[in-house]
Every structure is written in C-alpha cells, then in structure tokens.
Write a protein that holds these residues in place. Structure first.
Motif, mmCIF file in Angstrom:
data_model
loop_
_atom_site.group_PDB
_atom_site.id
_atom_site.type_symbol
_atom_site.label_atom_id
_atom_site.label_comp_id
_atom_site.label_asym_id
_atom_site.label_seq_id
_atom_site.Cartn_x
_atom_site.Cartn_y
_atom_site.Cartn_z
ATOM 1 N N SER A 250 0.829 -1.210 0.000
ATOM 2 C CA SER A 250 0.000 0.000 0.000
ATOM 3 C C SER A 250 0.865 1.262 0.000
ATOM 4 N N PHE A 251 2.166 1.057 0.112
ATOM 5 C CA PHE A 251 3.127 2.160 0.101
ATOM 6 C C PHE A 251 3.847 2.157 -1.241
ATOM 7 N N SER A 252 3.565 3.155 -2.073
ATOM 8 C CA SER A 252 4.244 3.301 -3.362
ATOM 9 C C SER A 252 4.149 2.050 -4.235
ATOM 10 N N LEU A 273 8.196 11.209 11.846
ATOM 11 C CA LEU A 273 6.785 10.994 11.559
ATOM 12 C C LEU A 273 5.956 12.149 12.096
ATOM 13 N N GLN A 274 4.964 12.554 11.323
ATOM 14 C CA GLN A 274 3.991 13.533 11.789
ATOM 15 C C GLN A 274 2.746 12.810 12.277
ATOM 16 N N ALA A 275 1.985 13.479 13.150
ATOM 17 C CA ALA A 275 0.786 12.869 13.724
ATOM 18 C C ALA A 275 -0.263 12.569 12.673
ATOM 19 N N ASP A 276 -0.248 13.296 11.540
ATOM 20 C CA ASP A 276 -1.229 13.076 10.484
ATOM 21 C C ASP A 276 -0.850 11.948 9.542
ATOM 22 N N GLY A 277 0.244 11.248 9.830
ATOM 23 C CA GLY A 277 0.675 10.131 9.003
ATOM 24 C C GLY A 277 1.691 10.486 7.946
ATOM 25 N N LEU A 302 6.472 12.969 2.540
ATOM 26 C CA LEU A 302 5.645 11.984 1.853
ATOM 27 C C LEU A 302 4.293 11.860 2.533
ATOM 28 N N LYS A 303 3.291 11.555 1.732
ATOM 29 C CA LYS A 303 2.011 11.146 2.285
ATOM 30 C C LYS A 303 2.151 9.725 2.833
ATOM 31 N N THR A 311 2.082 19.810 -1.075
ATOM 32 C CA THR A 311 1.793 21.009 -0.278
ATOM 33 C C THR A 311 3.024 21.441 0.516
ATOM 34 N N PHE A 312 4.063 20.609 0.503
ATOM 35 C CA PHE A 312 5.323 20.904 1.180
ATOM 36 C C PHE A 312 6.293 21.448 0.146
ATOM 37 N N SER A 313 6.834 22.640 0.391
ATOM 38 C CA SER A 313 7.614 23.341 -0.623
ATOM 39 C C SER A 313 6.717 23.474 -1.859
ATOM 40 N N THR A 314 7.206 23.194 -3.030
ATOM 41 C CA THR A 314 6.354 23.265 -4.227
ATOM 42 C C THR A 314 6.122 21.906 -4.853
ATOM 43 N N ASP A 315 6.997 20.964 -4.543
ATOM 44 C CA ASP A 315 6.865 19.639 -5.149
ATOM 45 C C ASP A 315 7.092 18.517 -4.145
ATOM 46 N N GLY A 316 7.069 18.853 -2.845
ATOM 47 C CA GLY A 316 7.304 17.856 -1.812
ATOM 48 C C GLY A 316 8.755 17.717 -1.416
ATOM 49 N N MET A 317 9.653 18.486 -2.082
ATOM 50 C CA MET A 317 11.086 18.375 -1.817
ATOM 51 C C MET A 317 11.687 19.770 -1.659
#
Length: 366
Positions: A250-252, A273-277, A302-303, A311-317
């Motif tokens: 289920s991951f990638s 890890l963030q609390a939102d997963g 990563l989600k 939503t993190f930076s402009t492209d996740g990186m």
C-alpha cells in the motif's frame, strides 16, 4: 542562540555549558537519549582501545553534565564482542529501563554482523540477553552493518542497516528480535528481511508507524540511499514493511520508493513521523557529478501512501544551502502543539565553511 546552562554545573574546566569525556584513544558519540525517570543522559557509540581497535562504548551523565559514578564506577563503559571491531551506532531503552546499543561487530574470522548489547542500570552487561548480554547476527556471507535500532510496544527489538550480497552489492536489511535478544523466526525469512532497491543500497535510519492497535499493525520504515544506475547518481530511498517483515504494497505500489531532491547525489540520514501520518525524510543532496560539487541540507515530505506531499515546498522536496560548502542533515525533529499540529521542523547536522575551512554544527527551522 545561546548555550543553556540551567543545571547547576554542566561544564568541565572553563567550558561552561559544554562537556567532553575521554573513554578510549578516539571516541565517537553516535546516539543520545535522556532517561525519562531520572533525567540521566546516555550517549552511546564506539571508542578505540590502545591498539586502535574500536569497542562499543557508553557514558552516563547526571543532569548537570557530570559523570554518573553509579554507572560502571566512573560513568563510562566499553564492551567488545570478540576483540576485533565493534562499532555502536544506535541507542534506546526498553520499558524496564534496560539500555540497548546496536551496530556491527566482526568475529574472529572478520565476518561482520549486526550486533546488540543490553546494559543494566549499573552499566553492566545483562546476561539474560542474548549470550552473556550480547547478540550477534550474520545475515549474509559478506558483511552486515547495523545502523539503527528501535523498540516496539511489546519490548521486542528491530535492528536495521544494510547487508552485502554475493555480488558485493548492498541491500537494505532488518532483523526482529524478541525482548531477550533471540531472533523472531516469524519475521520475514527466518527472522530477517533483505530488500533490494538499486545496486548499492544503504539503510541508515529506522522508524515505526503505530496506530495504537498493537504491534501486529505496525508499519516499519527504513530510509537511506540507493544507486540510481545513472552515472553514479544516488537517490533518497524509502521502504515500508508490514509488522511481519513483508513489503507493504500500500506504500508506493510495491513498498519501495526513491526520490531525487538534489538532482544527482542524495543520501537520506534520518526520518521523522507527523501525527497526520505524513513522513519526513532528510539528509544531503548535490546537483552535480562535478568533483567540486557541494551538498545541501535536503528534506522531503511523503504522504502515508508514499507519494510526495506537494503542499510541502512546491513539489514535496526542498534543499537549503547553509554555508556555501558541504551541508548534511543527520538529525530531525518535529515541533507540535498540544493537538499534534506541526509548528516547525528542525533539521540539524554539519556544514563546511569555505571561509574558516572547518566543519560546524548547523541548524535550520522550517
């Protein structure tokens, strides 16, 4: 930023707010924790003896920075598996306060394997763990290098790093131990999981996603670097396993993911890890194969499903040049409010100054 010295001393000599300690000829502190019940500070790593041979080593300090002399008589302890090479990299506690230090050790045939020791509160080997307080595991025939350690909710133990295959390529590798240091043969294949991503994979940092339902539902994350197969370029690499040691598809889609935040050479050294997963992975990146290319702090988010969170930076990186030299993140933490909402992300590591020509501690907050 100023040195904090709220404890009565935390100093040696004239170095207020600082403390240095000599254990062996050369000492490397690689991991630190604070004991929750009494505030003692534990630092683990490795120290070389008079012959230049590294041994597992630990120190325990009081809250004021002085050695805790109730720990191994002088606050310091070192241990060897077979007298050849022992390098400790990761330190943690079990629920009863027992101290675990993991890394890798060579046996008398110079075969390198994952190694773990357990120390009691007095700084002595806990002989109820493994064999006389020590446990050594060979996953391959050509060398295994433990880098990261964590304890699960049932006090069982995960150790992760990388292993060398018969073609002398390296793969991500993990073992699962019962709380007494014996291998859990129900995990992966005979207690170990080896995952091939590229031709040269280095597993460096381990974390566990838990939903509170018990260890059977845990997800295991291991991050590091992998050869992309293109001109020596490397990428951030991430795998996620189920609690039984199988890849979590289920991951990638297949349990594995790689990312290129810098453009050429990328190494992930830590995960948070963030609390939102959501998952944060950080390390160093460069954008060129040029011999003069320098590295920058780099971080991706990563989600939960392994996709970049755009939503993190402009492209996740994101990458950050700190001192116009080589910048590398080695540790990361997330600051949250009482409800778990992310306030800031702290990235810490080292930066090379092209002015002073020295490496310094470096820290940024996002």
């Amino acid at each position: 930023m100023t040195l904090v010295n709220t404890a009565p001393i935390f100093q040696t000599s004239s170095l207020v707010g600082k403390a240095t300690f000599d254990i062996g000829t050369t000492d490397q502190g690689r991991s630190m924790i604070v004991q929750p019940n009494d505030g003692h500070i534990l630092i683990g790593g490795f120290s070389t003896d008079s012959n230049g041979v590294p041994r597992f080593s630990l120190i325990r300090l009081n809250a004021d920075g002085t050695p805790d002399t109730t720990f191994s008589t002088d606050g310091k302890a070192d241990f060897s598996f077979s007298g050849y090479k022992d390098s400790g990299f990761s330190l943690t506690l079990q629920s009863d306060g027992s101290i675990l230090l993991a890394g890798y050790s060579a046996d008398n045939n110079f075969n390198t394997g994952f190694s773990v020791i357990r120390i009691d509160k007095n700084g002595k080997l806990d002989t109820t763990f493994g064999t006389d307080g020590k446990a050594l595991f060979n996953l391959s025939n050509n060398g295994d290098y433990g880098q990261s350690l964590t304890v699960l909710g049932d006090d069982s133990i995960l150790v992760a790093g990388y292993s060398t295959d018969d073609n002398f390529n390296t793969d991500f590798s993990l073992i699962h131990l019962s709380k007494d240091g014996t291998i859990d043969t129900a995990f992966g294949t005979a207690g170990q999981a080896i995952v091939d991503i590229g031709s040269h994979d280095l597993g460096l940092s381990l974390s566990v996603q838990s939903n509170g339902a018990g260890t059977a539902d845990d997800k295991i994350l291991l991050v590091g670097s992998s050869d992309s197969g293109i001109g020596g370029a490397t990428e951030f690499s991430v795998i996620r396993l189920n609690a039984n040691g199988t890849l979590d598809t289920s991951f990638s889609t297949d349990g594995k993911a790689t990312f290129n935040p810098g453009g050429f050479a990328n190494t992930a050294n830590c995960v948070a890890l963030q609390a939102d997963g959501n998952i944060l992975v950080a390390g160093s990146s460069s954008n060129s194969s040029n011999s003069n290319a320098t590295t920058d702090f780099s971080v991706i988010r990563l989600k939960a499903n392994g996709e970049l969170d755009t939503t993190f930076s402009t492209d996740g990186m994101a990458t950050f040049d700190i001192a116009n030299g080589n910048d590398t993140v080695y540790s990361m933490t997330v600051q949250t409010d009482a409800n778990g909402k992310v306030l800031n992300i702290l990235l810490a590591g080292t930066s090379y100054s092209d002015i002073t020509h020295t490496y310094d501690f470096s820290l940024i907050r996002l």
